[in-house]
Motif scaffolding. Sequence first.
Motif, short mmCIF file in Angstrom:
data_model
loop_
_atom_site.label_atom_id
_atom_site.label_comp_id
_atom_site.label_asym_id
_atom_site.label_seq_id
_atom_site.Cartn_x
_atom_site.Cartn_y
_atom_site.Cartn_z
N HIS A 4 67.05 20.99 -71.85
CA HIS A 4 66.56 19.98 -70.91
C HIS A 4 65.93 18.77 -71.62
O HIS A 4 65.34 17.91 -70.97
CB HIS A 4 65.52 20.60 -69.97
CG HIS A 4 66.07 21.72 -69.16
ND1 HIS A 4 67.11 21.59 -68.27
CD2 HIS A 4 65.71 23.03 -69.13
CE1 HIS A 4 67.37 22.75 -67.71
NE2 HIS A 4 66.55 23.64 -68.22
N GLY A 36 70.43 14.43 -61.92
CA GLY A 36 69.23 14.51 -61.11
C GLY A 36 68.43 13.22 -61.04
O GLY A 36 67.60 13.03 -60.15
N ALA A 146 62.32 11.68 -56.93
CA ALA A 146 63.53 12.27 -57.49
C ALA A 146 63.35 12.64 -58.96
O ALA A 146 63.92 13.63 -59.43
CB ALA A 146 64.72 11.31 -57.34
N ASP A 149 61.45 15.83 -58.87
CA ASP A 149 62.36 16.88 -58.41
C ASP A 149 63.18 17.42 -59.59
O ASP A 149 63.32 18.63 -59.77
CB ASP A 149 63.33 16.36 -57.35
CG ASP A 149 62.68 16.13 -56.00
OD1 ASP A 149 61.60 16.69 -55.74
OD2 ASP A 149 63.27 15.37 -55.20
N ALA A 150 63.72 16.50 -60.38
CA ALA A 150 64.56 16.89 -61.51
C ALA A 150 63.77 17.66 -62.56
O ALA A 150 64.24 18.67 -63.10
CB ALA A 150 65.21 15.65 -62.13
N ALA A 153 62.78 21.17 -61.27
CA ALA A 153 63.95 22.05 -61.18
C ALA A 153 64.27 22.73 -62.51
O ALA A 153 64.95 23.75 -62.53
CB ALA A 153 65.17 21.26 -60.70
N THR A 154 63.76 22.20 -63.62
CA THR A 154 64.03 22.81 -64.93
C THR A 154 63.06 23.93 -65.26
O THR A 154 63.29 24.66 -66.21
CB THR A 154 63.92 21.77 -66.06
OG1 THR A 154 62.56 21.36 -66.22
CG2 THR A 154 64.82 20.58 -65.82
#
Length: 192
Positions: A4, A36, A146, A149-150, A153-154
Amino acid sequence: MTRHAVLYQAAALCLAYPDDEFHTRLPLLRAAAPAGLDGFLTHAETTEPRELAAHYVRVFDFKNRHSLYLSWWRDGDTRRRGMALVRFKEVYREHGMEFTGEELPDFLPAVLEFSAHAGPALLQEHRSGLELLRIALTDFGTPYAAVLDAVCATLPGPSPKDRAEARALARSGPPREEVGLQPFALIGERTS
């Protein structure tokens, strides 16, 4: 380097103040950033630079509820926060890095840049603060949501549980320093 790392580095750039250097890097960000971040990058590319800068200030500079300083989410403006900041610097040193930025060491873009090189341990440690920020930005309706969010999500772990805890903490707010304030509330009061 973690899988990531590119996302963390790109997110760090997206969450920094959108100055001229940011706009110069936009094509590189678009080419390298994971999917993302598409929504935010489209917003940044199609928004006039002054307007994007003004939006950044409205989102991050006037509301503690959108604080980019991770220790604020756990410790608020209390004395404990100083120890948390020292802890950030210690973690950087343990990985052979010296924090020299103009911002505090818990500034999310700095933590993301560090995480791109050292892994997500600091992000995981401050997951609840990240979730609080993500929810606050989503509720505010900003494209910066956003980016969070990205990043979130990791991270491992069940998001629904984190969201519920994050909402509870968001409703109550961060802690406030009350030590030493009581005597001042009593000045001018008469006892019977």
